[in-house]
Write an enzyme that holds these catalytic residues in place. Structure first.
Site: not given
Ligand code: NDP
Length: 489
Positions: A195, A268, A302, A399
């Site tokens: 996904k 991660e 990240c 973050e």
């Molecule tokens: P999320 O953790 O919400 O998104 C990561 C992935 O998980 C996306 O594909 C998201 O879908 C999906 N997801 C969201 N909710 C669920 C759930 N309950 N169960 C399973 N999968 C889920 O990150 P965000 O995109 O909301 O970003 C928020 C914050 O997270 C950022 O501001 C940043 O600080 C951090 N972040 C860190 C990352 C890293 O690489 N360490 C990467 C991205 C974000 P969808 O996109 O549709 O919400």
């Protein structure tokens, strides 16, 4: 001996001087109006849909499927069938051929992927072109090489694939995260349901074309698009493993959901990396490393070096050089080849950055942003640096995931270490010094999964990546990245 006359340091480029526009042509990308779900090698018509946009212009790009729990189940069933009816029994050398093919096709279609990644995610085309796409191909090449050598990779341990892997990826490196996840999984003989993030589904959907071109057997890789609800449905489905990259909060929710179940899990998650500059470091190089560490990909990284620790004796020099360098960063159209800092990925992320930056000002930090003209439409945030930051400020703890740097100082290596480790995260760190012994001393003591010395943000498929503490567990890349996709007898 004649005296060597020192030339004065070059003055900064005059403010009025500018580059001519150098836009990358976007015609190479042929978008469909509407995308379905890629299940069992065919496109399924979805029951629900949403619109994906370009964050640089807010222009709608395509209609994307919002997969329901039932549709996720259908994808998992297709992956299960492909696992049981052929893929897991295929000799490793045959699986390798498909991975090599995928890698070659990604290289052949590199420009198309780079433009699409930039268009849908907002990242500068030069980064998509020079980092995301070549590294994605490199991961498929690398894991293709292991597919027929698993017994040698893990001698005397008799490796077997797990079954179906559910993989959930974020929006900051959509194609690269897909490659990090899919390449080791299928090299090890698993099948996959992936996904992509809600805001950046397009490169994963174009990748389905690559899978067809490579003649990958139907069902080995399935792509289900949608928001967090689709991710949650994948987590609770009948998969053998979940691999997740994203926020710490969602990672924790997934861990709670899977507690007590046999489903394997790797996480991660976020980071708040310390980038530590000692007074003997090559400061001009260090400034390049600071800029790369925090402004690369708008800071949506990240492992971004978001906490800068500078030894007190050189802090003024470093800040002056940094501000001068920030003045040369070009913020704007991601598809322009001269752009250094592109668009913020979504309105939601922009609001989060603004909120944290406001908290930094309220708590008493000094903000600096170089003069730059931001486009009127789309989501933008100027490169930002905060000085006079205390450890307790939110901008030093949380973050931000944006182009925002917090500068702190230290006097001794012990103090640098203590402050650097004072974070709930433990993903990455940087050390800048000319003393090898100091690099080793620091690296042994820093609680971070990845440590760069006199460089930053270097990636290689052979090198494992992952964190400690709230940055998650499990490793991706290298041999370490194969292990979570195998069980051993
Ligand atoms: P999320 O953790 O919400 O998104 C990561 C992935 O998980 C996306 O594909 C998201 O879908 C999906 N997801 C969201 N909710 C669920 C759930 N309950 N169960 C399973 N999968 C889920 O990150 P965000 O995109 O909301 O970003 C928020 C914050 O997270 C950022 O501001 C940043 O600080 C951090 N972040 C860190 C990352 C890293 O690489 N360490 C990467 C991205 C974000 P969808 O996109 O549709 O919400």
């Amino acid at each position: 001996m004649t005296d060597v006359e020192k030339r004065p340091a070059a003055p900064p480029a005059p403010a009025g001087w500018d580059y001519a526009p150098a836009p990358e042509a976007r015609e190479i990308v042929k978008l469909r109006e509407r995308y379905g779900l890629f299940v069992g090698g065919t496109w399924l018509e979805p029951t629900e849909a949403y619109t994906t946009i370009s964050p640089a212009t807010e222009e709608p790009l395509a209609e994307i499927a919002q997969a329901t729990p039932g549709e996720v189940q259908a994808a998992v069933a297709a992956a299960r069938e492909a696992f049981e009816n052929g893929w897991s029994a295929l000799p490793g050398s045959e699986r390798a051929k498909y991975l090599f093919r995928i890698a070659r096709i990604l290289q052949e279609r590199a420009r198309e992927f780079a433009v699409l990644e930039s268009l849908n995610g907002g990242k500068p085309i030069k980064e998509a072109r020079d980092v995301d796409v070549p590294l994605a191909a490199a991961h498929f090449f690398y894991y293709a090489g292991w597919a027929d050598k698993l017994e040698y990779a893990f001698p005397n341990r008799r490796p077997h694939p797990l079954g179906v892997a559910g993989q959930i990826i974020p929006w900051n490196f959509p194609l690269l995260m897909l490659a990090w996840k899919i390449a080791p999984a299928i090299a090890a003989g698993n099948t996959v349901v992936l996904k992509p993030a809600e805001t950046t589904p397009l490169s994963a959907l174009l990748f389905c074309d690559v899978l067809r071109q490579a003649d990958l057997p139907p069902g080995v890789v399935n792509i289900v698009t949608g928001d967090g609800r689709t991710g949650a449905a994948l987590v609770t489905s009948d998969v053998d493993k979940i691999a997740f990259t994203g926020s710490t909060d969602v990672g924790k929710a997934i861990q709670r959901e899977l507690a007590g179940k046999p489903t394997r899990l790797t996480l991660e998650l976020g980071g708040k990396a310390a980038n530590v500059i000692f007074d003997d470091a090559a400061l001009d190089q260090a400034v390049e490393g600071i800029v790369n560490g925090i402004y690369f990909n708008q800071g949506h990284v990240c492992c971004a070096g978001s906490r800068l620790f500078v030894q007190e004796s050189v802090v003024e020099d470093v800040i002056a050089k940094l501000k001068r360098r920030m003045g040369t960063l070009r913020v704007g159209d991601p598809l322009d080849k001269n752009t250094d800092v592109g668009a913020i990925n979504s309105r939601q992320q922009l609001e989060k950055i603004k909120e944290l930056v406001a908290s930094g000002e309220e708590e008493g930090a000094q903000i600096y942003q170089p003069p730059c003209r931001l486009p009127e439409r789309g989501y933008w945030f100027a490169p930002t640096v905060f000085t006079d930051v205390a450890q307790s400020y939110r901008i030093a703890q949380e973050e931000i995931f944006g182009p925002v740097l917090s500068v702190l100082t230290f006097r001794t290596p012990e103090e640098a270490l203590e402050k650097a480790n004072n974070t709930p995260y433990g993903l990455s760190a940087g050390i800048w010094t000319e003393k090898g012994s100091r690099i080793l001393w620091m690296a042994e003591r820093l609680r971070a999964g990845v440590i760069w010395a006199n460089t930053y943000n270097r990636f290689d498929p052979t090198s494992p990546f992952g964190g400690y503490k709230e940055s998650g567990f499990g490793r991706e890349g290298g041999l370490h990245g194969l292990e979570p996709y195998l069980r051993f007898e």
